[in-house]
Design a protein around this motif. Structure first.
Motif, PDB file in Angstrom:
ATOM      1  N   MET A   1       0.841  -1.196   0.000  1.00  0.00           N
ATOM      2  CA  MET A   1       0.000   0.000   0.000  1.00  0.00           C
ATOM      3  C   MET A   1       0.878   1.248   0.000  1.00  0.00           C
ATOM      4  O   MET A   1       1.896   1.315   0.676  1.00  0.00           O
ATOM      5  N   GLU A   2       0.464   2.217  -0.760  1.00  0.00           N
ATOM      6  CA  GLU A   2       1.124   3.523  -0.784  1.00  0.00           C
ATOM      7  C   GLU A   2       0.445   4.423   0.250  1.00  0.00           C
ATOM      8  O   GLU A   2      -0.766   4.342   0.441  1.00  0.00           O
ATOM      9  N   PHE A   3       1.214   5.276   0.911  1.00  0.00           N
ATOM     10  CA  PHE A   3       0.659   6.214   1.871  1.00  0.00           C
ATOM     11  C   PHE A   3       1.026   7.634   1.461  1.00  0.00           C
ATOM     12  O   PHE A   3       2.141   7.893   1.007  1.00  0.00           O
ATOM     13  N   ARG A   4       0.068   8.539   1.627  1.00  0.00           N
ATOM     14  CA  ARG A   4       0.250   9.925   1.218  1.00  0.00           C
ATOM     15  C   ARG A   4      -0.142  10.858   2.354  1.00  0.00           C
ATOM     16  O   ARG A   4      -1.041  10.551   3.136  1.00  0.00           O
ATOM     17  N   HIS A   5       0.508  12.020   2.395  1.00  0.00           N
ATOM     18  CA  HIS A   5       0.105  13.040   3.356  1.00  0.00           C
ATOM     19  C   HIS A   5      -1.265  13.582   2.965  1.00  0.00           C
ATOM     20  O   HIS A   5      -1.579  13.738   1.778  1.00  0.00           O
ATOM     21  N   LEU A   6      -2.090  13.846   3.956  1.00  0.00           N
ATOM     22  CA  LEU A   6      -3.393  14.449   3.720  1.00  0.00           C
ATOM     23  C   LEU A   6      -3.199  15.953   3.597  1.00  0.00           C
ATOM     24  O   LEU A   6      -3.041  16.665   4.594  1.00  0.00           O
ATOM     25  N   GLY A   7      -3.149  16.404   2.358  1.00  0.00           N
ATOM     26  CA  GLY A   7      -2.846  17.812   2.112  1.00  0.00           C
ATOM     27  C   GLY A   7      -1.463  18.154   2.635  1.00  0.00           C
ATOM     28  O   GLY A   7      -0.522  17.373   2.508  1.00  0.00           O
ATOM     29  N   ALA A   8      -1.364  19.309   3.260  1.00  0.00           N
ATOM     30  CA  ALA A   8      -0.078  19.746   3.816  1.00  0.00           C
ATOM     31  C   ALA A   8       0.075  19.352   5.271  1.00  0.00           C
ATOM     32  O   ALA A   8       1.025  19.769   5.936  1.00  0.00           O
ATOM     33  N   SER A   9      -0.847  18.527   5.777  1.00  0.00           N
ATOM     34  CA  SER A   9      -0.785  18.117   7.182  1.00  0.00           C
ATOM     35  C   SER A   9       0.266  17.035   7.376  1.00  0.00           C
ATOM     36  O   SER A   9       0.810  16.474   6.426  1.00  0.00           O
ATOM     37  N   GLY A  10       0.506  16.703   8.631  1.00  0.00           N
ATOM     38  CA  GLY A  10       1.436  15.624   8.943  1.00  0.00           C
ATOM     39  C   GLY A  10       0.789  14.259   8.916  1.00  0.00           C
ATOM     40  O   GLY A  10       1.484  13.240   9.023  1.00  0.00           O
ATOM     41  N   LEU A  11      -0.537  14.208   8.764  1.00  0.00           N
ATOM     42  CA  LEU A  11      -1.262  12.939   8.775  1.00  0.00           C
ATOM     43  C   LEU A  11      -1.094  12.197   7.455  1.00  0.00           C
ATOM     44  O   LEU A  11      -1.277  12.774   6.383  1.00  0.00           O
ATOM     45  N   LYS A  12      -0.766  10.914   7.539  1.00  0.00           N
ATOM     46  CA  LYS A  12      -0.692  10.073   6.348  1.00  0.00           C
ATOM     47  C   LYS A  12      -1.917   9.164   6.280  1.00  0.00           C
ATOM     48  O   LYS A  12      -2.390   8.657   7.298  1.00  0.00           O
ATOM     49  N   VAL A  13      -2.413   8.979   5.058  1.00  0.00           N
ATOM     50  CA  VAL A  13      -3.555   8.102   4.812  1.00  0.00           C
ATOM     51  C   VAL A  13      -3.178   7.116   3.719  1.00  0.00           C
ATOM     52  O   VAL A  13      -2.271   7.367   2.921  1.00  0.00           O
TER      53      VAL A  13
ATOM     54  N   VAL B   1      -4.575  22.989  -3.294  1.00  0.00           N
ATOM     55  CA  VAL B   1      -3.116  22.856  -3.210  1.00  0.00           C
ATOM     56  C   VAL B   1      -2.526  24.112  -2.579  1.00  0.00           C
ATOM     57  O   VAL B   1      -1.644  24.048  -1.707  1.00  0.00           O
ATOM     58  N   GLU B   2      -3.028  25.262  -2.991  1.00  0.00           N
ATOM     59  CA  GLU B   2      -2.552  26.534  -2.435  1.00  0.00           C
ATOM     60  C   GLU B   2      -2.796  26.598  -0.927  1.00  0.00           C
ATOM     61  O   GLU B   2      -1.946  27.096  -0.166  1.00  0.00           O
ATOM     62  N   LEU B   3      -3.942  26.077  -0.474  1.00  0.00           N
ATOM     63  CA  LEU B   3      -4.324  26.162   0.936  1.00  0.00           C
ATOM     64  C   LEU B   3      -3.802  24.994   1.771  1.00  0.00           C
ATOM     65  O   LEU B   3      -3.972  24.991   2.992  1.00  0.00           O
ATOM     66  N   GLY B   4      -3.209  24.001   1.114  1.00  0.00           N
ATOM     67  CA  GLY B   4      -2.730  22.830   1.849  1.00  0.00           C
ATOM     68  C   GLY B   4      -3.823  21.828   2.146  1.00  0.00           C
ATOM     69  O   GLY B   4      -3.720  21.048   3.098  1.00  0.00           O
ATOM     70  N   ILE B   5      -4.867  21.827   1.323  1.00  0.00           N
ATOM     71  CA  ILE B   5      -6.006  20.924   1.499  1.00  0.00           C
ATOM     72  C   ILE B   5      -5.880  19.768   0.508  1.00  0.00           C
ATOM     73  O   ILE B   5      -5.708  19.976  -0.687  1.00  0.00           O
ATOM     74  N   GLY B   6      -5.971  18.535   0.996  1.00  0.00           N
ATOM     75  CA  GLY B   6      -5.892  17.362   0.140  1.00  0.00           C
ATOM     76  C   GLY B   6      -7.269  16.865  -0.252  1.00  0.00           C
ATOM     77  O   GLY B   6      -8.239  17.057   0.482  1.00  0.00           O
ATOM     78  N   GLN B   7      -7.356  16.212  -1.406  1.00  0.00           N
ATOM     79  CA  GLN B   7      -8.623  15.646  -1.862  1.00  0.00           C
ATOM     80  C   GLN B   7      -8.716  14.165  -1.460  1.00  0.00           C
ATOM     81  O   GLN B   7      -7.810  13.382  -1.763  1.00  0.00           O
ATOM     82  N   ILE B   8      -9.783  13.820  -0.765  1.00  0.00           N
ATOM     83  CA  ILE B   8     -10.116  12.422  -0.514  1.00  0.00           C
ATOM     84  C   ILE B   8     -11.328  12.155  -1.395  1.00  0.00           C
ATOM     85  O   ILE B   8     -12.445  12.537  -1.048  1.00  0.00           O
TER      86      ILE B   8
ATOM     87  N   ASN C   1      -3.431  12.235 -10.093  1.00  0.00           N
ATOM     88  CA  ASN C   1      -3.561  13.658  -9.810  1.00  0.00           C
ATOM     89  C   ASN C   1      -2.844  13.948  -8.492  1.00  0.00           C
ATOM     90  O   ASN C   1      -3.216  13.426  -7.443  1.00  0.00           O
ATOM     91  N   ASP C   2      -1.840  14.797  -8.540  1.00  0.00           N
ATOM     92  CA  ASP C   2      -1.024  15.065  -7.347  1.00  0.00           C
ATOM     93  C   ASP C   2      -1.822  15.696  -6.209  1.00  0.00           C
ATOM     94  O   ASP C   2      -1.390  15.665  -5.059  1.00  0.00           O
ATOM     95  N   GLY C   3      -2.975  16.278  -6.511  1.00  0.00           N
ATOM     96  CA  GLY C   3      -3.781  16.886  -5.468  1.00  0.00           C
ATOM     97  C   GLY C   3      -4.610  15.891  -4.688  1.00  0.00           C
ATOM     98  O   GLY C   3      -5.218  16.238  -3.672  1.00  0.00           O
ATOM     99  N   VAL C   4      -4.645  14.638  -5.146  1.00  0.00           N
ATOM    100  CA  VAL C   4      -5.444  13.606  -4.493  1.00  0.00           C
ATOM    101  C   VAL C   4      -4.617  12.887  -3.439  1.00  0.00           C
ATOM    102  O   VAL C   4      -3.552  12.349  -3.728  1.00  0.00           O
TER     103      VAL C   4
END
Length: 336
Positions: free
Chosen positions: A1-13, A196-203, A276-279
Motif C-alpha cells: 500500500m502507498e501512503f500519502r500526506h493528507l494535504g499539507a498536514s502531517g497525517l498520512k492516509v 493545493v494553495e491552501l494545503g487541502i488534500g482531496q479524498i 492527480n497530485d492533489g489527491v
C-alpha cells in the motif's frame, strides 16, 4: 500500500481507502461487510471513511464493530456530519453548533472510539453561519474528539472562507471530499489548484463511477444482477445518468488501455485518480472481499503519459468538466 500526506498536514492516509456509502447496512449484509473490512486491512488499507447518514447511522455501527480489536493508532477513521439522521427532526441535520456537538458524540459511540482522525462537513450548510460551524468544529478538535477537520463538495470560495476561519481559530482544515473520476472532472480547473494553495488534500469518492468504469455495464444488455444499478434501496439512482449507449461505448474502449498497463478496468480507474497530485486518497467501496483486494492493488501504479492521453481520447466528450457544477450537491435549504 502507498501512503500519502493528507494535504499539507502531517497525517498520512492510505492512497486507497475503504468507504461504506451505500453498502454497509444497505446493499451488503453486516457479516459480509465485516469480511470486506477484514480484506481491506489485509490489503494494507488503514483509512476508513463513513458518515452518520449512511443507512441512517447503521453504517457507522457496522464499521465500528468490524474494526473492534484493531490497534486504534494504526487506523485513520473518518466520518461526516450534515445530512439528516435519526427521526430527522428540525435540528437533526445541518452544521449548527447543536447538530455538530450532538452528532460527534453519537458517531463516537457507534464507532466505538474516543476520537476520529478526520471529522468532515458532508456538505456546505447555507442555513447556518459559517462562523458558527467553524467555531463548533474548533471545539470538537479542542475536546480531543477529532484530530483534523475536513469538508465535502465545497466550492473554491467556500474552501477559502472556511480555511481562513480555521487558521483564525487555530485548528487544522486539511481535506475536501469531492466526487472525482475519469468521467467527472469538475474539480480540476479551480478546486484542486485552490486546495493545493491552501494545503487541502482531496479524498475523492466514486473513483470507479459507481462501477461504470469497471466495464460491467454493456450496451444493449441489462445491468448485472446484484450490481449498483439494480439496488432499489438507493444505489441505482446514482448510476442511471451514466448508463447511456455513448458513455458505455466509450468506457468499453478503455479495456485494451487497461490491458496494456496490466490492470483491470477498475484498477485503471483508481490509478488514474491517484495520478492527480492533489489527491491524497481514493475511497473505494465493495460488496465482495475480492473487489477490495483488487482495488487496493492499484495503489502505487504509475500510469504512462501515453496512457493518460489514450484515456482522454477514448472518453472524449463523455467527460464532464464544467466547474460551475461544483457545490451544486450542497442543498440551498436545510433538509428536514
Amino acid at each position: 500500500m502507498e501512503f500519502r500526506h493528507l494535504g499539507a498536514s502531517g497525517l498520512k492516509v492510505s492512497a486507497v481507502s475503504y468507504g461504506n456509502w451505500l453498502t454497509h447496512g444497505s446493499q451488503v449484509e453486516a457479516e459480509q461487510a465485516k469480511v470486506c473490512v477484514r480484506a481491506a486491512l489485509d490489503a494494507g488499507i488503514t483509512t476508513f471513511d463513513t458518515a452518520d447518514t449512511y443507512a441512517n447511522t447503521v453504517a457507522e455501527s457496522i464499521l465500528g464493530e468490524a474494526l473492534a480489536g484493531e490497534r486504534r493508532e494504526s487506523l485513520e477513521i473518518l466520518t461526516k456530519v450534515y445530512f439528516p439522521t435519526g427521526p430527522k427532526g428540525p435540528n437533526d441535520t445541518g452544521l449548527s453548533r447543536k447538530h455538530i456537538s450532538e452528532s460527534i458524540n453519537a458517531s463516537l459511540r457507534r464507532l466505538g472510539t474516543d476520537h476520529v482522525d478526520l471529522y468532515q462537513a458532508h456538505r456546505y450548510d447555507h442555513a447556518a453561519p459559517l462562523e458558527e460551524t467553524m467555531e463548533a468544529f474548533a471545539d470538537v478538535v479542542r475536546q480531543g474528539k477529532a484530530l483534523y477537520i475536513g469538508v465535502s463538495e465545497w466550492t473554491p470560495a467556500q474552501l477559502r472562507a472556511g480555511h481562513a476561519l480555521a487558521r483564525e481559530l487555530k485548528f487544522p482544515l486539511v481535506s475536501n471530499q469531492p466526487q472525482y473520476n475519469m468521467l467527472w472532472r469538475i474539480i480540476e480547473d479551480e478546486v484542486v489548484p485552490t486546495s493545493v494553495e491552501l494545503g487541502i488534500g482531496q479524498i475523492v469518492f466514486s473513483p470507479i463511477a459507481q462501477g461504470v468504469l469497471t466495464g460491467k455495464y454493456k450496451v444493449g444488455q441489462p445491468p448485472p444482477a446484484g450490481s449498483r444499478a439494480t439496488d432499489t434501496s438507493g444505489g441505482a439512482e446514482f448510476v442511471q445518468r451514466l448508463l447511456n449507449d455513448d458513455t458505455l461505448t466509450r468506457v468499453a474502449a478503455l479495456e485494451p488501455i487497461a490491458a496494456e498497463e496490466g490492470l483491470t478496468m477498475a484498477q485503471l480507474a483508481v490509478a488514474w485518480v491517484l495520478s492527480n497530485d492533489g489527491v491524497s486518497s481514493a475511497i473505494t467501496g465493495a460488496s465482495r472481499p475480492e473487489q477490495v483486494a483488487a482495488n487496493a492493488a492499484a495503489a502505487g501504479h504509475r500510469l504512462a503519459p501515453e496512457t493518460l492521453v489514450a484515456i482522454d481520447e477514448a472518453l472524449g466528450d463523455a467527460v464532464q468538466r464544467d466547474g460551475a457544477l461544483v457545490g451544486k450537491a450542497s442543498p440551498k435549504e436545510r433538509l428536514a
